[in-house]
Motif scaffolding. Structure first.
Motif, mmCIF file in Angstrom:
data_model
loop_
_atom_site.group_PDB
_atom_site.id
_atom_site.type_symbol
_atom_site.label_atom_id
_atom_site.label_comp_id
_atom_site.label_asym_id
_atom_site.label_seq_id
_atom_site.Cartn_x
_atom_site.Cartn_y
_atom_site.Cartn_z
ATOM 1 N N UNK A 442 0.834 -1.208 0.000
ATOM 2 C CA UNK A 442 0.000 0.000 0.000
ATOM 3 C C UNK A 442 0.862 1.249 0.000
ATOM 4 N N UNK A 443 0.555 2.165 -0.894
ATOM 5 C CA UNK A 443 1.339 3.393 -0.985
ATOM 6 C C UNK A 443 1.115 4.239 0.266
ATOM 7 N N UNK A 444 2.183 4.831 0.823
ATOM 8 C CA UNK A 444 2.032 5.632 2.043
ATOM 9 C C UNK A 444 1.506 7.041 1.790
ATOM 10 N N UNK A 445 1.286 7.411 0.544
ATOM 11 C CA UNK A 445 0.865 8.773 0.241
ATOM 12 C C UNK A 445 1.982 9.552 -0.415
ATOM 13 N N UNK A 446 1.603 10.521 -1.266
ATOM 14 C CA UNK A 446 2.605 11.246 -2.038
ATOM 15 C C UNK A 446 3.544 12.070 -1.170
ATOM 16 N N UNK A 447 3.046 12.621 -0.046
ATOM 17 C CA UNK A 447 3.928 13.427 0.796
ATOM 18 C C UNK A 447 5.027 12.563 1.418
ATOM 19 N N UNK A 448 4.675 11.358 1.872
ATOM 20 C CA UNK A 448 5.692 10.450 2.416
ATOM 21 C C UNK A 448 6.614 9.969 1.310
ATOM 22 N N UNK A 449 6.054 9.720 0.134
ATOM 23 C CA UNK A 449 6.896 9.301 -0.987
ATOM 24 C C UNK A 449 7.892 10.387 -1.363
ATOM 25 N N UNK A 450 7.473 11.652 -1.298
ATOM 26 C CA UNK A 450 8.411 12.742 -1.581
ATOM 27 C C UNK A 450 9.578 12.729 -0.607
ATOM 28 N N UNK A 451 9.264 12.525 0.682
ATOM 29 C CA UNK A 451 10.320 12.445 1.681
ATOM 30 C C UNK A 451 11.236 11.266 1.378
ATOM 31 N N UNK A 452 10.665 10.139 0.978
ATOM 32 C CA UNK A 452 11.450 8.958 0.671
ATOM 33 C C UNK A 452 12.339 9.199 -0.547
ATOM 34 N N UNK A 453 11.799 9.864 -1.561
ATOM 35 C CA UNK A 453 12.596 10.148 -2.758
ATOM 36 C C UNK A 453 13.823 10.973 -2.411
ATOM 37 N N UNK A 454 13.640 11.996 -1.573
ATOM 38 C CA UNK A 454 14.777 12.823 -1.188
ATOM 39 C C UNK A 454 15.813 12.008 -0.420
ATOM 40 N N UNK A 455 15.351 11.200 0.525
ATOM 41 C CA UNK A 455 16.292 10.417 1.327
ATOM 42 C C UNK A 455 17.029 9.399 0.474
ATOM 43 N N UNK A 456 16.338 8.805 -0.494
ATOM 44 C CA UNK A 456 16.989 7.854 -1.397
ATOM 45 C C UNK A 456 18.070 8.561 -2.199
ATOM 46 N N UNK A 457 17.745 9.727 -2.726
ATOM 47 C CA UNK A 457 18.733 10.470 -3.512
ATOM 48 C C UNK A 457 19.933 10.840 -2.644
ATOM 49 N N UNK A 458 19.693 11.349 -1.436
ATOM 50 C CA UNK A 458 20.804 11.751 -0.569
ATOM 51 C C UNK A 458 21.703 10.563 -0.241
ATOM 52 N N UNK A 459 21.091 9.413 0.014
ATOM 53 C CA UNK A 459 21.891 8.236 0.337
ATOM 54 C C UNK A 459 22.703 7.791 -0.886
#
Length: 635
Positions: A442-459
């Motif tokens: 289940x998708x956590x929602x676009x706002x959480x996905x945005x946070x995840x995208x940033x953290x993935x990129x930073x890592x």
């Protein structure tokens, strides 16, 4: 007023012979941060016969006794210092602005300031008697209070004029929950002589200024709808840097560089910048916008409809052009764009050509343009043996993400796979990679996905940089950056040669004194260059950077296979495409440093002629002129 004074506990002050150790540094801070109040100090001290005595108690100086020409007065603060504050503690927690009547000896003011420091709350001290400010400055250390952007002062005979001017300039009438308190328990006639008039003046100023704020906004919005309105050349820009890590503040340098030069092309720039350590009443940015009455709005990395910018309703109501410049990938605020969309009066510029497609997907097709970064440095650095190095890298990495570590095992595995794919395909956008691997479950929602995208990129970006510097460990690499390097670097020469953060003012000197300055682009950069690509040549440094697809739009690049024929090409910078090429280029120029000189000179000439913020400001000024005149399409 008279009171017994223990002569042995008095510290006497006569005229300008001030013996309190607190007074001189406090006076310097008063002159630096409140120069308009220096006249109060001069006026209060001009009488050479004035004599002050400070009485010490168990908790420090507790009273001041002074002769003011017609007798002796005593101002006491020998009650328990926390008592007046505790009585207002609840109000201080709920209120966003505290009006403090009188400064006493600074104890109450200092206690309130300690409670609100670092929060978006303000303290306005109103002291009609200038002598009491001097007494407080001699009684305790007030440097933090005097230098704070959260504290306002109205002191001396003109306190009413100061109060009105500061409240209007800082939009303090917009404070949602103001409270008024006395600095000490009122005594004798002080309540009628001082407390009541000050409270009345504050309430009168609020009643007068509050309606003016709303009326001014309604009037200006109506003007933007008028067909008779004749646009000029005023631009308003907004930036909120509160809570932003120091390594993310480069965009503020870019904006200042851009706006400073934009003025040379006839534009008036009104720049509202919200900083840490200051008090801003609700909707401060809106009141500043109305005061500026601009002809075009300019935003960096946020759309005007975002809640922390103008918000959707106000953005729609203001009928003037809006220009948004993305110096970061717009993919990382996807949920906000999906929520608000884009409007027809908004023009989107990107510093990387790879981001334009994302903006067009959000609805900005036909209203996008390209505005790359440029050199924030224009003068070459100074020679310094202390800063000399063989090869240097200046940049940031991120600490391990607690956000990612808190995910479920399945979601952590998903993020790890995305990181690995991004590292294997550094110039493929994260959006494209994630579109091929849907989120599991289940998708956590676009706002959480945005946070995840940033953290993935930073890592991914951190691991990419760690891998590159690993290949230079035996070649004398020096690293400047944030302290997360110490957490992420393994023990060894690179960690030993880490030199910590580097002030912006020393960048040019570090670049100039290194034989080679390494650049490792962020993995959100897909086609175009970053600030280091321009600042290093402008500083007189030798740039060695990782390859990007459109780099030859800016420089004449050289690669490792050009090392044997340097005289045949007018090379301006060198690029590497893999660790093998990186080591070969580094080794060659460490052994042949004189071969860099013509390359450095050509690159510097290129940057100064084509890639400064004067060049970008000229491009932007032409674009803004077209936008204001109704030609909204970027070119």
């Amino acid at each position: 007023m008279t009171a017994p004074v223990d002569e042995e506990n008095l510290v006497w002050i006569a005229g300008h012979e001030i013996r309190s150790g607190f007074y001189p540094p406090n006076l310097r801070f008063l002159g630096r941060y409140h120069p308009d109040l220096v006249s109060v100090q001069d006026c209060a001290m001009k009488n050479e016969e004035r004599v002050y005595g400070f009485q010490r108690g168990q908790r420090g100086i507790c009273a001041v006794r002074f002769h003011c020409g017609d007798g002796w007065s005593l101002w006491r603060e020998d009650i328990r210092p926390d008592a007046p504050v505790q009585s207002t503690e609840e109000a201080c927690e709920k209120a966003d602005l505290i009006y403090l009547v009188g400064i006493g000896l600074g104890g109450t003011a200092s206690s309130i300031y300690r409670r609100i420091r670092g929060r978006n709350k303000g303290l306005f001290i109103i002291e009609p008697q200038g002598e009491f400010l001097l007494a407080a400055m001699s009684a305790r250390d007030l440097r933090g209070l005097l230098s704070s952007g959260q504290v306002f002062l109205a002191v001396g005979p003109t306190w009413e004029e100061q109060l009105s001017e500061i409240m209007e300039r800082q939009h303090l009438a917009a404070a949602a929950l103001p409270v008024l308190r006395a600095a000490v328990s009122p005594v004798r006639g002080w309540e009628q002589a001082v407390l009541a008039p000050v409270c009345g003046a504050v309430q009168q100023a609020i009643s007068r200024l509050q309606p003016r704020l709303k009326e001014g906004m309604d009037e200006w919005i109506a003007e933007t709808h008028s067909p008779a309105r004749r646009p000029g050349k005023v631009i308003w820009a907004f930036q909120d840097s509160r809570g932003i890590a120091p390594y993310s503040l480069i965009q503020l340098v870019l904006l200042r560089s851009l706006f400073y030069r934009l003025r040379r092309f006839g534009w008036t720039v009104r720049y509202t910048h919200l900083r840490d350590g200051n008090f801003y009443p609700p909707y401060y940015r809106i009141w500043e916008l109305v005061r500026a009455r601009p002809d075009v709005l300019f935003f960096c990395n946020v759309a005007p409809s975002f809640e922390f910018a103008l918000g959707p309703e106000l953005s729609a109501a203001i009928r003037i052009p809006k220009v948004i410049w993305h110096t970061d990938d717009p993919f990382y605020c996807r949920h906000l764009y999906l929520r608000h969309g884009v409007r027809a009066d908004e023009l989107y510029l990107a510093a990387d050509l790879g981001w334009i497609g994302q903006l067009e997907d959000y609805g900005a097709a036909g209203r996008t343009g390209f505005l790359p970064g440029a050199a924030t440095i224009t003068r070459p650095g100074k020679r310094s043996k202390r800063l000399a190095s063989d090869i240097v890298f200046v940049g940031q990495v991120r600490a391990k993400s607690s956000f990612l570590e808190a995910l479920s095992p399945g979601h952590r595995d998903y993020c790890e796979r995305i990181v690995s794919e991004k590292l294997a395909n550094p110039r493929v956008s994260l959006a494209a990679i994630m579109s091929q691997r849907p989120f599991p479950g289940r998708s956590p929602g676009e706002d959480i996905l945005d946070e995840m995208r940033q953290r993935i990129l930073w890592e991914a970006n951190t691991r990419h940089r760690l891998e590159i510097v690993r290949h230079l460990e035996d070649l004398g690499l020096v690293i400047y950056g944030n302290t997360a390097w110490l957490e992420r670097l393994p023990d060894g020469p690179n960690k030993e040669r880490f030199r910590g953060t580097l002030p912006f003012g020393k960048l040019a000197h570090v670049y100039r004194n290194a034989i080679i300055t390494l650049n490792i682009h962020s993995l959100q950069t897909y086609t175009c260059l970053n600030v280091r690509d321009f600042d290093v040549p402008a500083s007189g440094g030798f740039l060695l950077s990782d390859w990007l697809p459109r780099v030859d739009d800016f420089f004449v690049p050289g690669f490792s296979d050009d090392l044997d024929r340097l005289q045949e090409k007018e090379i301006e910078i060198f690029l590497y495409r893999n660790p093998t090429e990186l080591r070969r280029v580094v080794s060659y120029f460490l052994e042949n440093p004189e071969a860099r000189h013509p390359i450095i000179e050509r690159a510097r000439q290129r940057v100064i002629e084509y890639h400064t913020y004067s060049n970008r400001a000229k491009t932007l000024a032409q674009l803004l002129t077209r936008v204001v005149s109704g030609e909204g399409r970027a070119r």
